[in-house]
Design an enzyme around this catalytic site. Structure first.
Site, PDB file in Angstrom:
ATOM      1  N   TYR A   1       0.843  -1.196   0.000  1.00 17.60           N
ATOM      2  CA  TYR A   1       0.000   0.000   0.000  1.00 17.60           C
ATOM      3  C   TYR A   1       0.883   1.253   0.000  1.00 17.60           C
ATOM      4  CZ  TYR A   1      -3.579  -3.341   1.573  1.00 17.60           C
ATOM      5  OH  TYR A   1      -4.421  -4.423   1.707  1.00 17.60           O
TER       6      TYR A   1
ATOM      7  N   HIS B   1       0.042 -12.209   1.440  1.00 16.92           N
ATOM      8  CA  HIS B   1      -0.993 -11.434   0.754  1.00 16.92           C
ATOM      9  C   HIS B   1      -1.585 -12.174  -0.449  1.00 16.92           C
ATOM     10  CE1 HIS B   1      -2.010  -6.893  -0.019  1.00 16.92           C
ATOM     11  NE2 HIS B   1      -3.086  -7.649  -0.055  1.00 16.92           N
TER      12      HIS B   1
ATOM     13  N   SER C   1     -12.900  -5.625   1.707  1.00 16.67           N
ATOM     14  CA  SER C   1     -13.901  -5.044   0.796  1.00 16.67           C
ATOM     15  C   SER C   1     -15.315  -5.526   1.110  1.00 16.67           C
ATOM     16  CB  SER C   1     -13.551  -5.356  -0.664  1.00 16.67           C
ATOM     17  OG  SER C   1     -12.319  -4.797  -1.023  1.00 16.67           O
ATOM     18  N   PRO C   2     -15.729  -5.526   2.385  1.00 20.35           N
ATOM     19  CA  PRO C   2     -17.087  -5.973   2.709  1.00 20.35           C
ATOM     20  C   PRO C   2     -18.163  -5.028   2.193  1.00 20.35           C
ATOM     21  CG  PRO C   2     -16.078  -4.978   4.627  1.00 20.35           C
ATOM     22  CD  PRO C   2     -15.001  -5.068   3.595  1.00 20.35           C
ATOM     23  N   LEU C   3     -17.756  -3.826   1.778  1.00 18.45           N
ATOM     24  CA  LEU C   3     -18.703  -2.868   1.196  1.00 18.45           C
ATOM     25  C   LEU C   3     -18.550  -2.778  -0.324  1.00 18.45           C
ATOM     26  CD1 LEU C   3     -18.448  -0.046   3.882  1.00 18.45           C
ATOM     27  CD2 LEU C   3     -20.294  -1.694   3.559  1.00 18.45           C
ATOM     28  N   GLY C   4     -17.935  -3.805  -0.914  1.00 18.08           N
ATOM     29  CA  GLY C   4     -17.780  -3.799  -2.370  1.00 18.08           C
ATOM     30  C   GLY C   4     -17.049  -2.569  -2.852  1.00 18.08           C
ATOM     31  N   ARG C   5     -15.990  -2.179  -2.105  1.00 17.12           N
ATOM     32  CA  ARG C   5     -15.177  -0.993  -2.421  1.00 17.12           C
ATOM     33  C   ARG C   5     -16.027   0.274  -2.552  1.00 17.12           C
ATOM     34  NH1 ARG C   5     -10.216  -3.020  -2.772  1.00 17.12           N
ATOM     35  NH2 ARG C   5      -9.916  -5.104  -3.614  1.00 17.12           N
TER      36      ARG C   5
ATOM     37  N   PHE D   1     -19.182   0.476  -3.556  1.00 19.05           N
ATOM     38  CA  PHE D   1     -20.311   0.385  -4.485  1.00 19.05           C
ATOM     39  C   PHE D   1     -21.594  -0.008  -3.757  1.00 19.05           C
ATOM     40  CE2 PHE D   1     -22.933  -1.353  -7.882  1.00 19.05           C
ATOM     41  CZ  PHE D   1     -22.685  -0.483  -8.936  1.00 19.05           C
TER      42      PHE D   1
END
Length: 340
Positions: free
Chosen positions: A63, A131, A210-214, A216
């Site tokens: 990152y 990773h 990404s539990p929020l779909g990044r 979206f």
């Protein structure tokens, strides 16, 4: 083993692992990938997270090519005894912004951990993840090298990311794995093919990224190519642009309807669904939604107090099957690509 703090519930991160808040914080976006960052707001978000009972803070050497670890260093120094610090190795970058290599060999791992320890300003990493998997390097070699780091006191617990159930079992036989981190959300459920079952069987905690779909799933944007900046990598993820984005946007209707009926936000419903996978599959689940704003942090942690009804879960169940487009332009380094 569970417990309570003044904030969110705490759970054990894998058998014998540390107690952490049932929701963690993904720190990637504080340094790269999602456009410009307000550093002051990001630091306020770290403090707000700890105050809310969030104790698992997740970064990686890739990152910002180390910049995110360096960004976290002052926070780590100020709160070392209160946080569980997770970072990762394996994704190799060069001056070519599009290049991503994967390294799992022993020499690379030993160099990577020293670099991460230096950037983070600590002498031990609580949870060290591989990773991505390089199938050309035997898992026994990679996990064996990671186990040496535990023996040397540089790492406390081991984790893997984007591995199949069979790979998780193979790795766990070499050295106990505390956590498996892979994408898991209303839009991404391929981990349920084998990885979730293996994690349940072995007592490995699941850490959905990404539990929020990044973003979206929250409705923050409808088409990445039209709404996001040129340096936002979501423009290059197939499911967030063009016809795919239109198809996927239509799938959000039940999320919005449930949120409206509950006086909640779509983000909270999406996170509550992920949190509830713990009860559905019988394993520990600690999602790590990323945010750079204290207000979003408060919104996200409040989702840990929402329990969706069977009727609501039934409305959300078909979403993943209707999603158009892959998670990445190149899926070769995901567990989905290696499933039988």
């Amino acid at each position: 083993m569970t417990g309570n703090t003044a904030g969110i519930e705490q759970v054990e991160l894998g058998r014998g692992g540390p107690l952490v808040g049932v929701q963690g914080l993904g720190c990637m976006g504080m340094s790269e990938f999602y456009g410009d960052t307000d550093e002051a707001a990001a630091r306020q978000t770290l403090d707000a997270a700890l105050e809310a009972g969030v104790t698992l803070f997740d970064t990686a050497d890739v990152y910002g090519r180390g910049a995110n670890e360096e960004f976290l260093a002052p926070f780590v120094a100020a709160h070392r005894d209160r946080i569980t610090l997770a970072t990762k190795f394996a994704i190799e970058r060069t001056d070519d912004p599009l290049y991503r290599g994967v390294r799992n060999d022993r020499a690379y791992i030993r160099g990577a951990v020293e670099d991460s320890l230096r950037r983070l300003g600590t002498d031990v990493i609580d949870l060290y993840y591989m990773h991505r998997r390089d199938p050309d390097v035997p898992l026994a070699e990679s996990v064996g090298a990671m186990a040496e780091l535990v023996q040397e006191g540089k790492v406390r617990h081991l984790g893997l990311s984007e591995v199949t159930g069979a790979e998780l079992r193979e790795a766990h036989a070499v050295h106990p794995i505390a956590a498996l981190q892979s994408e898991w959300s209303l839009f991404s459920r391929d981990v349920e093919r084998s990885a979730v079952g293996a994690a349940t069987e072995l007592g490995v905690a699941f850490v959905p990224y990404s539990p929020l779909g990044r973003g979206f799933l929250t409705g923050a944007f409808a088409d990445a190519s039209a709404e996001l900046t040129a340096d936002d990598f979501r423009q290059y993820q197939p499911r967030f642009t063009g016809d795919n984005a239109k198809t996927n946007g239509a799938l959000l209707t039940p999320v919005r309807e449930i949120a409206q009926a509950r006086g909640a936000t779509p983000a909270q419903i999406a996170l509550a669904w992920v949190q509830q996978r713990a009860a559905v599959h019988g394993l520990t689940v600690v999602p790590i939604p990323g945010t750079r704003k204290p207000s979003r942090l408060a919104e996200n942690t409040e989702a840990t107090r929402i329990t969706l009804t069977p009727a609501e879960l039934s409305l959300l169940e078909p979403i993943a099957a209707g999603v158009a487009g892959d998670r990445y332009p190149d899926m070769s380094h995901t567990s989905a690509a290696r499933e039988g």
